[in-house]
Design a protein around this motif. Sequence first.
Motif, short mmCIF file in Angstrom:
data_model
loop_
_atom_site.label_atom_id
_atom_site.label_comp_id
_atom_site.label_asym_id
_atom_site.label_seq_id
_atom_site.Cartn_x
_atom_site.Cartn_y
_atom_site.Cartn_z
N PRO A 174 0.88 -1.19 -0.11
CA PRO A 174 -0.03 -0.22 0.06
C PRO A 174 0.80 1.40 -0.24
O PRO A 174 2.07 1.05 0.27
CB PRO A 174 -0.68 -0.14 1.50
N THR A 175 -0.03 2.31 -0.14
CA THR A 175 0.95 3.63 -0.30
C THR A 175 0.77 4.67 0.76
O THR A 175 1.76 5.22 1.20
CB THR A 175 0.64 4.41 -1.65
N SER A 176 -0.36 4.43 1.41
CA SER A 176 -0.73 5.68 2.49
C SER A 176 -0.16 5.04 3.65
O SER A 176 -0.06 4.05 4.12
CB SER A 176 -1.97 5.96 2.54
N LYS A 177 0.19 6.05 4.61
CA LYS A 177 0.72 5.80 5.89
C LYS A 177 -0.36 4.51 6.65
O LYS A 177 0.08 3.87 7.34
CB LYS A 177 0.87 6.99 6.70
N SER A 178 -1.65 5.13 6.62
CA SER A 178 -2.60 4.30 7.43
C SER A 178 -2.68 2.88 6.99
O SER A 178 -2.88 2.08 7.59
CB SER A 178 -4.05 5.33 7.22
N ASP A 179 -2.63 2.61 5.71
CA ASP A 179 -2.86 1.62 5.05
C ASP A 179 -1.66 0.72 5.38
O ASP A 179 -1.90 -0.63 5.39
CB ASP A 179 -3.17 1.59 3.38
N LYS A 180 -0.77 1.36 5.46
CA LYS A 180 0.61 0.59 5.78
C LYS A 180 0.77 -0.22 7.17
O LYS A 180 1.00 -1.05 7.40
CB LYS A 180 2.12 1.39 5.69
N ALA A 181 -0.05 0.77 7.99
CA ALA A 181 -0.03 0.29 9.58
C ALA A 181 -1.19 -0.71 9.53
O ALA A 181 -0.96 -1.75 10.14
CB ALA A 181 -0.63 1.49 10.40
N VAL A 182 -2.21 -0.61 8.74
CA VAL A 182 -3.25 -1.83 8.52
C VAL A 182 -2.73 -3.13 7.94
O VAL A 182 -3.00 -4.17 8.56
CB VAL A 182 -4.42 -1.34 7.73
N TRP A 183 -1.79 -2.93 7.14
CA TRP A 183 -1.13 -4.06 6.48
C TRP A 183 -0.14 -4.80 7.36
O TRP A 183 -0.18 -6.03 7.66
CB TRP A 183 -0.17 -3.41 5.24
N LYS A 184 0.21 -4.09 8.45
CA LYS A 184 1.39 -4.72 9.27
C LYS A 184 0.38 -5.43 10.42
O LYS A 184 0.52 -6.64 10.68
CB LYS A 184 2.25 -3.91 9.93
N ALA A 185 -0.53 -4.76 10.77
CA ALA A 185 -1.55 -5.10 11.77
C ALA A 185 -2.14 -6.45 11.19
O ALA A 185 -2.65 -7.39 11.98
CB ALA A 185 -2.52 -4.32 12.23
N ARG A 186 -2.46 -6.53 9.84
CA ARG A 186 -3.13 -7.99 9.42
C ARG A 186 -2.16 -8.89 9.17
O ARG A 186 -2.60 -9.91 8.41
CB ARG A 186 -4.08 -7.42 8.29
N LEU A 187 -0.95 -8.71 9.32
CA LEU A 187 0.10 -9.79 9.16
C LEU A 187 0.08 -10.00 7.78
O LEU A 187 0.30 -11.14 7.14
CB LEU A 187 0.33 -10.71 9.84
N ALA A 188 0.16 -9.01 6.65
CA ALA A 188 -0.13 -9.29 5.46
C ALA A 188 1.30 -9.42 4.53
O ALA A 188 1.45 -9.81 3.56
CB ALA A 188 -0.86 -8.29 4.59
N GLY A 189 2.27 -9.53 5.26
CA GLY A 189 3.53 -9.82 4.62
C GLY A 189 4.49 -8.57 4.09
O GLY A 189 4.01 -7.40 4.37
N GLU A 190 5.26 -8.99 3.09
CA GLU A 190 5.97 -7.95 2.33
C GLU A 190 4.99 -6.84 1.44
O GLU A 190 3.71 -7.23 1.10
CB GLU A 190 6.84 -8.25 1.23
N TYR A 191 5.23 -5.79 1.29
CA TYR A 191 4.54 -4.69 0.52
C TYR A 191 4.83 -5.33 -0.94
O TYR A 191 5.49 -6.12 -1.18
CB TYR A 191 5.03 -3.45 0.40
N ILE A 192 3.75 -4.83 -1.75
CA ILE A 192 3.51 -5.38 -3.09
C ILE A 192 4.02 -4.51 -4.12
O ILE A 192 3.70 -3.45 -4.14
CB ILE A 192 1.97 -5.84 -3.32
N ASP A 193 4.94 -4.99 -4.89
CA ASP A 193 5.51 -4.26 -5.95
C ASP A 193 4.25 -4.00 -7.00
O ASP A 193 3.65 -4.74 -7.50
CB ASP A 193 6.63 -5.03 -6.84
N GLN A 194 4.52 -2.72 -7.78
CA GLN A 194 3.43 -2.32 -8.69
C GLN A 194 3.21 -3.28 -9.84
O GLN A 194 2.15 -3.66 -10.37
CB GLN A 194 4.07 -0.96 -9.22
N LEU A 195 4.39 -3.78 -10.26
CA LEU A 195 4.58 -4.78 -11.48
C LEU A 195 3.66 -6.11 -11.12
O LEU A 195 3.20 -6.68 -11.83
CB LEU A 195 5.90 -5.02 -11.91
N ASP A 196 4.14 -6.50 -9.70
CA ASP A 196 3.25 -7.77 -9.30
C ASP A 196 1.87 -7.42 -9.26
O ASP A 196 0.92 -8.23 -9.43
CB ASP A 196 3.66 -8.14 -7.84
N CYS A 197 1.29 -6.27 -8.99
CA CYS A 197 0.05 -5.72 -9.28
C CYS A 197 -0.65 -5.87 -10.60
O CYS A 197 -1.74 -6.47 -10.60
CB CYS A 197 -0.12 -4.52 -8.86
N GLN A 198 0.33 -5.49 -11.48
CA GLN A 198 -0.23 -5.60 -12.69
C GLN A 198 -0.33 -7.28 -13.25
O GLN A 198 -1.15 -7.83 -14.04
CB GLN A 198 0.79 -4.93 -13.57
#
Length: 266
Positions: A174-198
Amino acid sequence: MTDRPYYTFNREERNLAAILYHLLLSGEENLKRFLELVDHKPEWSVDKCEVYFEYAWLRDKWHLMDKEVNPNEVKRNWVEARLPPSIKPPSVDKGIRAWNEFFGLTKKPSSKHIQSPANWVLAGIHPSVQGNAFRKLAMLKWAFNIKPDLVIITGDNRAVCVEAKVESGAGKYPTSKSDKAVWKARLAGEYIDQLDCQRNLFERVLDYPVASPGSPNPSVRFVLLDNEGKGQAVVKGLSWSAVFTEMKTLNSHAMVKKSLEPIVKA
DNA sequence: AATGACCTATTGGGTGATGC
DNA sequence: GCATCACCCAATAGGTCATT
């Protein structure tokens, strides 16, 4: 202010991508040359290929579903068919509002419309969704938001997807500060590369066949077009100078040739 | 050199009031 | 029963700057 033309100092990547788009659709050779540069062998003849700038297929497909007899039913089924099996949103008898709320639309959920995954709010997604399931849900949402810069449809279930960059690198979600915090709290792992999203968009959401690693002729060829041209593990790298050196500008406005002079290799 | 926080510009899409 | 409109929420990309 007008002592020099803008094209001599334009830093906007969409402008370069638009010039490339123009060239790909001009003359007979450019599209063919481009596909050769990215090692993609089209299934259709090049004059049957489709070329798109800012490819928002999913967003517009969702919009098209409003023409169905029962749009809400079609949309709900479409989404649920693409959810990880562990995710169980509220059933039809619980109503549309409950379904929207499950995906985080807690402030102003619609009671009338199944809302687009593009609008899901990560922080509000039902707390039962954690870890890998949360990551997959987020990637489904982002599939609706991303717009690959340039997409060439080259035949049945075959395509080239190009991400263009000038100064910045490929982003992370994710890109926003709040979504990054949520990402960590939900144990979703590494951030996702833009190319992986594509890749997720084409291979998991649009149902293009997934290529095996290192496949010489994948269904979808992913390309990162930038100044370096290095690419990534499963993403073909291409530089602006390599691609513009190959393009013919015979039928183009004089400005195109002038714009590309500093980029093209002598 | 890479990352993260913060900022601007812009867009999509839902709601509800309005007028026909 | 419709379009249209203002308003609001939420999102995106990418720039700048500070930190590591």
